[in-house]
Design a protein around this motif. Structure first.
Motif, PDB file in Angstrom:
ATOM      1  N   HIS A 132      -1.163 -21.748   2.683  1.00  0.00           N
ATOM      2  CA  HIS A 132      -2.219 -21.345   3.625  1.00  0.00           C
ATOM      3  C   HIS A 132      -1.864 -20.032   4.302  1.00  0.00           C
ATOM      4  CE1 HIS A 132      -3.984 -25.288   3.014  1.00  0.00           C
ATOM      5  NE2 HIS A 132      -2.803 -25.834   3.285  1.00  0.00           N
ATOM      6  N   GLU A 133      -1.408 -19.103   3.470  1.00  0.00           N
ATOM      7  CA  GLU A 133      -1.070 -17.761   3.946  1.00  0.00           C
ATOM      8  C   GLU A 133      -1.823 -16.725   3.127  1.00  0.00           C
ATOM      9  OE1 GLU A 133       3.543 -18.948   5.145  1.00  0.00           O
ATOM     10  OE2 GLU A 133       3.137 -17.638   3.433  1.00  0.00           O
ATOM     11  N   ILE A 134      -1.888 -15.529   3.676  1.00  0.00           N
ATOM     12  CA  ILE A 134      -2.553 -14.434   2.984  1.00  0.00           C
ATOM     13  C   ILE A 134      -1.916 -13.121   3.421  1.00  0.00           C
ATOM     14  CG2 ILE A 134      -4.371 -13.865   4.661  1.00  0.00           C
ATOM     15  CD1 ILE A 134      -6.319 -14.063   2.188  1.00  0.00           C
ATOM     16  N   TRP A 135      -1.972 -12.121   2.541  1.00  0.00           N
ATOM     17  CA  TRP A 135      -1.368 -10.814   2.847  1.00  0.00           C
ATOM     18  C   TRP A 135      -2.439  -9.747   2.982  1.00  0.00           C
ATOM     19  CZ3 TRP A 135       3.564  -9.851   4.083  1.00  0.00           C
ATOM     20  CH2 TRP A 135       4.526 -10.833   3.771  1.00  0.00           C
ATOM     21  N   ARG A 136      -2.178  -8.833   3.898  1.00  0.00           N
ATOM     22  CA  ARG A 136      -2.983  -7.618   4.040  1.00  0.00           C
ATOM     23  C   ARG A 136      -2.023  -6.439   4.046  1.00  0.00           C
ATOM     24  NH1 ARG A 136      -6.381 -10.758   3.177  1.00  0.00           N
ATOM     25  NH2 ARG A 136      -8.299 -11.233   4.304  1.00  0.00           N
ATOM     26  N   PHE A 137      -2.251  -5.454   3.173  1.00  0.00           N
ATOM     27  CA  PHE A 137      -1.367  -4.295   3.134  1.00  0.00           C
ATOM     28  C   PHE A 137      -2.124  -3.077   2.634  1.00  0.00           C
ATOM     29  CE2 PHE A 137      -0.784  -6.953  -0.620  1.00  0.00           C
ATOM     30  CZ  PHE A 137      -1.022  -6.079  -1.673  1.00  0.00           C
ATOM     31  N   THR A 138      -1.579  -1.913   2.926  1.00  0.00           N
ATOM     32  CA  THR A 138      -2.178  -0.646   2.497  1.00  0.00           C
ATOM     33  C   THR A 138      -1.121   0.193   1.801  1.00  0.00           C
ATOM     34  OG1 THR A 138      -3.717  -0.664   4.367  1.00  0.00           O
ATOM     35  CG2 THR A 138      -3.353   1.451   3.260  1.00  0.00           C
ATOM     36  N   ASN A 139      -1.404   0.587   0.557  1.00  0.00           N
ATOM     37  CA  ASN A 139      -0.476   1.387  -0.244  1.00  0.00           C
ATOM     38  C   ASN A 139      -1.070   2.746  -0.583  1.00  0.00           C
ATOM     39  OD1 ASN A 139       1.452  -0.700  -0.416  1.00  0.00           O
ATOM     40  ND2 ASN A 139       0.394  -1.597  -2.160  1.00  0.00           N
ATOM     41  N   ILE A 140      -0.216   3.742  -0.669  1.00  0.00           N
ATOM     42  CA  ILE A 140      -0.594   5.056  -1.182  1.00  0.00           C
ATOM     43  C   ILE A 140       0.222   5.309  -2.441  1.00  0.00           C
ATOM     44  CG2 ILE A 140      -0.560   7.540  -0.774  1.00  0.00           C
ATOM     45  CD1 ILE A 140      -1.154   7.033   2.124  1.00  0.00           C
ATOM     46  N   SER A 141      -0.471   5.677  -3.509  1.00  0.00           N
ATOM     47  CA  SER A 141       0.152   5.793  -4.825  1.00  0.00           C
ATOM     48  C   SER A 141       0.064   7.223  -5.337  1.00  0.00           C
ATOM     49  CB  SER A 141      -0.571   4.842  -5.800  1.00  0.00           C
ATOM     50  OG  SER A 141      -0.058   4.956  -7.093  1.00  0.00           O
ATOM     51  N   ASN A 142       1.152   7.696  -5.936  1.00  0.00           N
ATOM     52  CA  ASN A 142       1.198   9.040  -6.524  1.00  0.00           C
ATOM     53  C   ASN A 142       1.892   8.974  -7.894  1.00  0.00           C
ATOM     54  OD1 ASN A 142       0.222  10.903  -4.248  1.00  0.00           O
ATOM     55  ND2 ASN A 142       1.720   9.599  -3.231  1.00  0.00           N
ATOM     56  N   GLY A 152       4.167   4.690 -29.375  1.00  0.00           N
ATOM     57  CA  GLY A 152       3.069   5.156 -28.537  1.00  0.00           C
ATOM     58  C   GLY A 152       2.239   4.063 -27.896  1.00  0.00           C
ATOM     59  N   MET A 153       2.631   2.816 -28.082  1.00  0.00           N
ATOM     60  CA  MET A 153       1.832   1.711 -27.577  1.00  0.00           C
ATOM     61  C   MET A 153       2.181   1.322 -26.137  1.00  0.00           C
ATOM     62  SD  MET A 153      -0.091   1.295 -30.139  1.00  0.00           S
ATOM     63  CE  MET A 153      -0.909  -0.281 -30.066  1.00  0.00           C
ATOM     64  N   THR A 154       3.287   1.852 -25.625  1.00  0.00           N
ATOM     65  CA  THR A 154       3.669   1.606 -24.236  1.00  0.00           C
ATOM     66  C   THR A 154       3.970   2.941 -23.574  1.00  0.00           C
ATOM     67  OG1 THR A 154       4.631  -0.546 -24.799  1.00  0.00           O
ATOM     68  CG2 THR A 154       5.258   0.414 -22.678  1.00  0.00           C
ATOM     69  N   VAL A 155       3.366   3.174 -22.431  1.00  0.00           N
ATOM     70  CA  VAL A 155       3.581   4.397 -21.668  1.00  0.00           C
ATOM     71  C   VAL A 155       4.170   3.997 -20.315  1.00  0.00           C
ATOM     72  CG1 VAL A 155       2.483   6.394 -20.590  1.00  0.00           C
ATOM     73  CG2 VAL A 155       1.717   5.606 -22.840  1.00  0.00           C
ATOM     74  N   TYR A 156       5.152   4.771 -19.864  1.00  0.00           N
ATOM     75  CA  TYR A 156       5.873   4.444 -18.636  1.00  0.00           C
ATOM     76  C   TYR A 156       5.448   5.370 -17.506  1.00  0.00           C
ATOM     77  CZ  TYR A 156       8.558   1.746 -21.934  1.00  0.00           C
ATOM     78  OH  TYR A 156       8.909   0.846 -22.908  1.00  0.00           O
ATOM     79  N   VAL A 157       5.138   4.753 -16.382  1.00  0.00           N
ATOM     80  CA  VAL A 157       4.648   5.464 -15.205  1.00  0.00           C
ATOM     81  C   VAL A 157       5.673   5.341 -14.083  1.00  0.00           C
ATOM     82  CG1 VAL A 157       2.841   5.499 -13.426  1.00  0.00           C
ATOM     83  CG2 VAL A 157       2.241   5.073 -15.831  1.00  0.00           C
ATOM     84  N   ILE A 158       5.942   6.443 -13.413  1.00  0.00           N
ATOM     85  CA  ILE A 158       6.813   6.419 -12.232  1.00  0.00           C
ATOM     86  C   ILE A 158       5.964   6.757 -11.018  1.00  0.00           C
ATOM     87  CG2 ILE A 158       7.531   8.842 -12.480  1.00  0.00           C
ATOM     88  CD1 ILE A 158      10.336   7.907 -11.488  1.00  0.00           C
ATOM     89  N   ASP A 159       6.239   6.083  -9.919  1.00  0.00           N
ATOM     90  CA  ASP A 159       5.389   6.230  -8.739  1.00  0.00           C
ATOM     91  C   ASP A 159       6.238   6.098  -7.479  1.00  0.00           C
ATOM     92  OD1 ASP A 159       3.288   6.316  -6.969  1.00  0.00           O
ATOM     93  OD2 ASP A 159       2.300   4.497  -7.691  1.00  0.00           O
ATOM     94  N   CYS A 160       6.097   7.067  -6.580  1.00  0.00           N
ATOM     95  CA  CYS A 160       6.661   6.909  -5.239  1.00  0.00           C
ATOM     96  C   CYS A 160       5.592   6.187  -4.427  1.00  0.00           C
ATOM     97  CB  CYS A 160       6.993   8.265  -4.616  1.00  0.00           C
ATOM     98  SG  CYS A 160       7.655   8.127  -2.927  1.00  0.00           S
ATOM     99  N   LEU A 161       5.708   4.866  -4.404  1.00  0.00           N
ATOM    100  CA  LEU A 161       4.668   4.033  -3.818  1.00  0.00           C
ATOM    101  C   LEU A 161       4.973   3.776  -2.346  1.00  0.00           C
ATOM    102  CD1 LEU A 161       2.099   2.621  -4.812  1.00  0.00           C
ATOM    103  CD2 LEU A 161       3.470   0.575  -5.166  1.00  0.00           C
ATOM    104  N   GLN A 162       4.061   4.198  -1.503  1.00  0.00           N
ATOM    105  CA  GLN A 162       4.252   4.085  -0.054  1.00  0.00           C
ATOM    106  C   GLN A 162       3.386   2.972   0.518  1.00  0.00           C
ATOM    107  OE1 GLN A 162       3.096   7.546   2.167  1.00  0.00           O
ATOM    108  NE2 GLN A 162       3.942   6.793   4.083  1.00  0.00           N
TER     109      GLN A 162
END
Length: 209
Positions: A132-142, A152-162
């Motif tokens: 009976h819990e829930i999360w609220r959050f805000t992320n900025i992605s670059n 070529g079937m898998t591509v890797y992404v790097i992100d400084c996720l804030q």
């Protein structure tokens, strides 16, 4: 990808929730699952794809499940176009990740994710709902593409996720239970092409950024 954070994390569940929810052993398991994929990748960088946004604005997500970007065969497209599609799908995953925790409903998660991350996030959301819990959050992605598998079937992404903020609430009382200001961590995410779609397959969290 990707959201179990400090209050940022991709952790075993695929992205960016408060640290208090992330067992160290589970994080290690997620990293181990992704590393074999990463070791087969070719380390070609594409700085122009998904360039860091100095304004810090949140990325605009592709409409979830959009077939115009989901059904593109990587063998028939130039690399820059593949990278754009992959980044759009990664952003769609981040948007969906936030939605499933806000609603405690992972029903639509398969449109942007596959196993192992799909099962991990789904199980975690169900556990959260059961308490009976829930999360609220805000992320900025670059995000940007930094490598790809040999086929070529898998591509890797790097992100400084804030994560700007992340809070846990009781769905019974509405009372805030935990959370606070967030921080920024590097996330490395595998986006895989199968069944005519690019979807997030796994994600691990690295150092602060």
């Amino acid at each position: 990808m990707a959201m179990r954070a400090r209050p940022v994390r991709s952790t075993p569940h695929g992205c960016c929730r408060p640290k208090s929810r992330a067992p160290r052993a589970a994080r290690t398991t997620a990293a181990a699952a992704l590393l074999p994929l990463a070791l087969t990748a070719c380390g070609t960088s594409h700085p122009a794809a998904g360039t860091f946004s100095p304004t810090g604005r949140a990325a605009t997500a592709t409409p979830l499940g959009d077939p115009s970007t989901a059904s593109q065969d990587p063998s028939k497209l130039p690399t820059p176009e593949i990278d754009k599609i992959v980044l759009d799908r990664y952003r769609a995953y981040q948007k969906m990740y936030q939605r499933v925790y806000e609603t405690n409903d992972p029903t639509d998660l398969p449109t942007v994710a596959i196993d192992p991350v799909l099962s991990r996030v789904t199980a975690d959301v169900e556990r959260t709902k059961a308490k009976h819990e829930i999360w609220r959050f805000t992320n900025i992605s670059n995000p940007k593409v930094y490598a790809r598998s040999k086929d070529g079937m898998t591509v890797y992404v790097i992100d400084c996720l804030q994560t700007l903020a992340s809070y846990k609430f009781s769905t019974t009382t509405g009372k805030r239970l935990a959370g606070g200001e967030g921080s920024s961590y590097i996330h490395r995410t595998a986006v895989h092409y199968s069944g005519g779609q690019w979807r997030v397959a796994d994600s691990i969290e690295g150092d602060k950024c």
